[in-house]
Design a protein around this motif. Structure first.
Motif, short mmCIF file in Angstrom:
data_model
loop_
_atom_site.label_atom_id
_atom_site.label_comp_id
_atom_site.label_asym_id
_atom_site.label_seq_id
_atom_site.Cartn_x
_atom_site.Cartn_y
_atom_site.Cartn_z
N THR A 116 26.82 -7.30 -9.00
CA THR A 116 25.49 -8.57 -9.00
C THR A 116 26.23 -9.23 -10.28
O THR A 116 27.88 -8.38 -10.99
CB THR A 116 24.41 -8.05 -9.64
OG1 THR A 116 23.93 -7.48 -10.69
CG2 THR A 116 23.79 -7.61 -8.47
N PHE A 117 25.82 -9.75 -11.08
CA PHE A 117 27.12 -10.99 -12.34
C PHE A 117 26.05 -11.06 -13.48
O PHE A 117 25.09 -10.68 -13.20
CB PHE A 117 27.50 -12.04 -11.71
CG PHE A 117 27.91 -12.37 -10.79
CD1 PHE A 117 29.82 -11.85 -10.40
CD2 PHE A 117 26.98 -11.65 -8.88
CE1 PHE A 117 30.46 -11.61 -9.43
CE2 PHE A 117 28.42 -11.88 -7.50
CZ PHE A 117 29.59 -11.49 -7.99
N LYS A 118 27.25 -11.45 -14.68
CA LYS A 118 26.36 -11.21 -15.95
C LYS A 118 25.62 -12.46 -16.37
O LYS A 118 25.94 -13.83 -15.34
CB LYS A 118 27.98 -11.05 -17.12
CG LYS A 118 27.90 -9.62 -17.07
CD LYS A 118 30.15 -9.51 -17.94
CE LYS A 118 30.01 -8.14 -17.87
NZ LYS A 118 31.22 -8.27 -18.90
N GLN A 119 24.10 -12.15 -16.69
CA GLN A 119 23.40 -13.12 -17.10
C GLN A 119 22.38 -13.79 -15.72
O GLN A 119 22.28 -14.53 -15.49
CB GLN A 119 24.70 -15.10 -17.43
CG GLN A 119 24.84 -14.69 -18.58
CD GLN A 119 23.48 -14.12 -20.30
OE1 GLN A 119 23.97 -12.90 -20.14
NE2 GLN A 119 22.97 -14.87 -20.28
N SER A 120 22.63 -12.83 -14.53
CA SER A 120 21.75 -13.36 -14.05
C SER A 120 20.97 -13.14 -13.88
O SER A 120 20.63 -12.17 -14.63
CB SER A 120 22.53 -12.61 -12.33
OG SER A 120 21.97 -11.05 -12.60
N TYR A 150 28.09 -5.04 -12.91
CA TYR A 150 28.00 -6.46 -13.31
C TYR A 150 29.56 -6.99 -13.35
O TYR A 150 29.75 -6.37 -14.12
CB TYR A 150 27.20 -7.06 -14.14
CG TYR A 150 25.85 -6.18 -14.90
CD1 TYR A 150 24.93 -6.71 -13.59
CD2 TYR A 150 25.77 -4.33 -15.46
CE1 TYR A 150 23.73 -5.20 -14.04
CE2 TYR A 150 24.73 -3.46 -15.48
CZ TYR A 150 23.41 -4.26 -14.81
OH TYR A 150 22.25 -3.38 -14.70
N TYR A 153 30.26 -14.07 -14.51
CA TYR A 153 30.02 -14.92 -13.28
C TYR A 153 31.14 -16.00 -13.25
O TYR A 153 31.92 -15.93 -14.31
CB TYR A 153 28.77 -15.40 -13.86
CG TYR A 153 28.40 -16.45 -12.58
CD1 TYR A 153 27.80 -16.45 -11.30
CD2 TYR A 153 28.06 -18.12 -12.92
CE1 TYR A 153 27.43 -16.56 -10.48
CE2 TYR A 153 27.66 -18.82 -11.70
CZ TYR A 153 27.09 -18.83 -10.44
OH TYR A 153 27.10 -19.39 -9.58
N ASN A 154 31.12 -16.72 -12.00
CA ASN A 154 32.83 -17.30 -12.34
C ASN A 154 34.16 -17.17 -11.94
O ASN A 154 35.28 -17.86 -12.98
CB ASN A 154 32.26 -18.45 -12.89
CG ASN A 154 31.71 -19.91 -11.87
OD1 ASN A 154 31.45 -19.79 -10.57
ND2 ASN A 154 31.21 -20.76 -12.52
N VAL A 172 24.46 -12.71 -5.30
CA VAL A 172 24.46 -14.00 -6.12
C VAL A 172 24.04 -15.02 -5.97
O VAL A 172 23.57 -15.21 -4.98
CB VAL A 172 26.22 -14.55 -5.79
CG1 VAL A 172 26.04 -14.65 -4.67
CG2 VAL A 172 26.61 -14.60 -6.54
N GLU A 173 23.77 -15.36 -6.85
CA GLU A 173 23.15 -17.00 -7.23
C GLU A 173 24.05 -18.02 -7.04
O GLU A 173 24.93 -17.93 -8.58
CB GLU A 173 22.13 -17.13 -8.41
CG GLU A 173 20.69 -15.53 -8.45
CD GLU A 173 20.68 -16.49 -10.61
OE1 GLU A 173 19.70 -16.58 -10.79
OE2 GLU A 173 21.50 -15.49 -11.28
N GLN A 176 23.08 -20.22 -10.74
CA GLN A 176 22.44 -18.97 -11.98
C GLN A 176 21.41 -20.23 -12.50
O GLN A 176 21.83 -20.34 -13.87
CB GLN A 176 23.33 -18.65 -13.71
CG GLN A 176 23.88 -17.73 -12.60
CD GLN A 176 24.85 -16.71 -13.69
OE1 GLN A 176 25.46 -17.06 -14.61
NE2 GLN A 176 24.58 -15.33 -13.28
N GLY A 184 27.93 -21.68 -9.66
CA GLY A 184 28.96 -21.36 -9.72
C GLY A 184 29.72 -22.54 -8.91
O GLY A 184 30.30 -22.92 -7.83
#
Length: 386
Positions: A116-120, A150, A153-154, A172-173, A176, A184
């Motif tokens: 997943t991604f940071k700040q998700s 994590y 993102y981007n 992923v969102e 976000q 994204g």
């Protein structure tokens, strides 16, 4: 008070709502650009959804998922067709939809790791909290599930460096939401999809906040031409009736057979009636085109009106999911707007988040832009005096 204090509540009690307007217990009216946090996509008490629920109330409220539920099948057909996917699992919330997606990905692939991604933000159950890339959501609960990793993102280069045969899925969102209304980039999201194919992992797109027309498409990933294996949705799905859904490709069906997952209330007749009526209203080309047009107008007017304010960094987002990034705390803006009759919410400490009903009028957009400009001007003036 008999409630756990899990919410920082505003000093506001809403007693009635209709369309884009709500009224508090003192008789004061507000223009609602929170929409229950992207839930009331058709505004408050949309007549078509209210009628559908009332009709179902007079038939049967709840039956077990051990029995056939025709209206659930009808709702699933509309949802899967709009997502260009095949099967639906109904549950009660976005977190539950993401739980189902995590379970399905692990069971189908036989692998455990999920990127997943940071700040998700993916939810507050133990698995979805572990999937969420924000420490503030995870603090105080002890050891998290160890199978989540994590990434920034981007950041295309970081995804390119993944060469792990144990990855079950990347979740992923495409925008976000709780992480600051951060879209994204097409390059990044395409790279995520390519990496899933390279690794034999599933692509899970969390559309809990962005889905059901919020960005001007049935689902936000459709702006990017992505081909997800699993999509999760909730919030706007039932116009305020608690319901969530996981939607997946046909080849995943064998991994979710009887007994592998379930939900007592998921997709019961009342929820399914709300879903069906909501989707029939939103998932039309004319309605979605109007959301795109209104979103472009809202974003443009905000950008034009806020040009020149030193505290405003950016207006970003897609459709009617917009964020005004500021260099100060955003929460005081929310309080000032509420006093002036406009409800908004933050997305992180420095972003004013705007989520009006999708059928908002252009005049109401203009009213909101005027009030937002006014409170930012007042905030800057007070800071200069200080």
């Amino acid at each position: 008070m008999s409630l756990f204090p899990t919410y920082n509540r505003f000093p506001l009690t809403i007693v009635s709502g209709n369309g884009t307007k709500v009224t508090d217990d003192n008789g004061k009216d507000y223009l609602d650009f929170v929409s229950g946090i992207a839930v009331c996509n058709l505004g408050h008490r949309p007549p078509i959804v209210q009628k559908a629920i009332e009709e179902q109330l007079n038939k049967v409220w709840h039956v077990s998922n051990l029995y056939e539920i025709p209206i659930q099948e009808q709702a699933a057909e509309i949802l899967s067709e709009a997502a260009d996917l095949d099967y639906v699992f109904f549950c009660n919330s976005g977190a539950e939809a993401n739980e189902a997606a995590i379970k399905l990905a692990r069971k189908h692939t036989g692998r455990e790791k999920i990127i997943t991604f940071k700040q998700s933000f993916h939810g507050r159950t133990f698995a979805t909290m572990s999937a969420t890339g924000q420490e503030k959501i995870q603090e105080g609960f002890g050891s998290l599930l160890p199978t989540f990793e994590y990434f920034p993102y981007n950041d295309v280069s970081s995804i390119e460096e993944v060469h792990d045969g144990h990855v079950a899925a990347i979740m992923v969102e495409v925008i976000q939401g709780e992480g600051g209304v951060v879209p994204g980039t097409k390059e990044f999201l395409k790279k995520v999809e390519e990496k899933c194919r390279e690794l034999g992992a599933l692509l899970i797109i969390d559309e809990v906040q962005t889905g059901i027309g919020r960005t001007g498409k049935a689902f936000a990933y459709q702006h990017y031409g992505l081909d997800p294996d699993i999509v999760t949705t909730a919030k706007g799905l039932g116009s305020g009736f608690p319901v969530g859904a996981m939607i997946g490709k046909a080849e995943l069906e064998g991994s979710f057979q009887a007994g592998s997952h379930g939900s007592t209330f998921g997709g019961n007749p009342l929820a399914s009636a709300a879903v069906k009526a909501t989707l029939q209203e939103i998932f039309t080309s004319d309605f979605l085109e109007e959301v795109i047009n209104k979103g472009k107008a809202f974003k443009r007017k905000l950008q034009e009106s806020l040009t020149g304010f030193s505290s405003v960094s950016e207006v970003r987002g897609e459709g009617l999911m917009l964020g005004v990034a500021v260099q100060t705390e955003a929460l005081p803006l929310v309080h000032s707007l509420r006093e002036k009759g406009l409800l908004a919410v933050v997305a992180g400490p420095n972003v004013l988040r705007l989520l009006p009903p999708l059928n908002v009028e252009y005049e109401e957009i203009d009213q909101a832009v005027t009030l937002i400009t006014e409170v930012i001007r007042q905030q800057e003036a007070s800071l200069q005096k200080a």
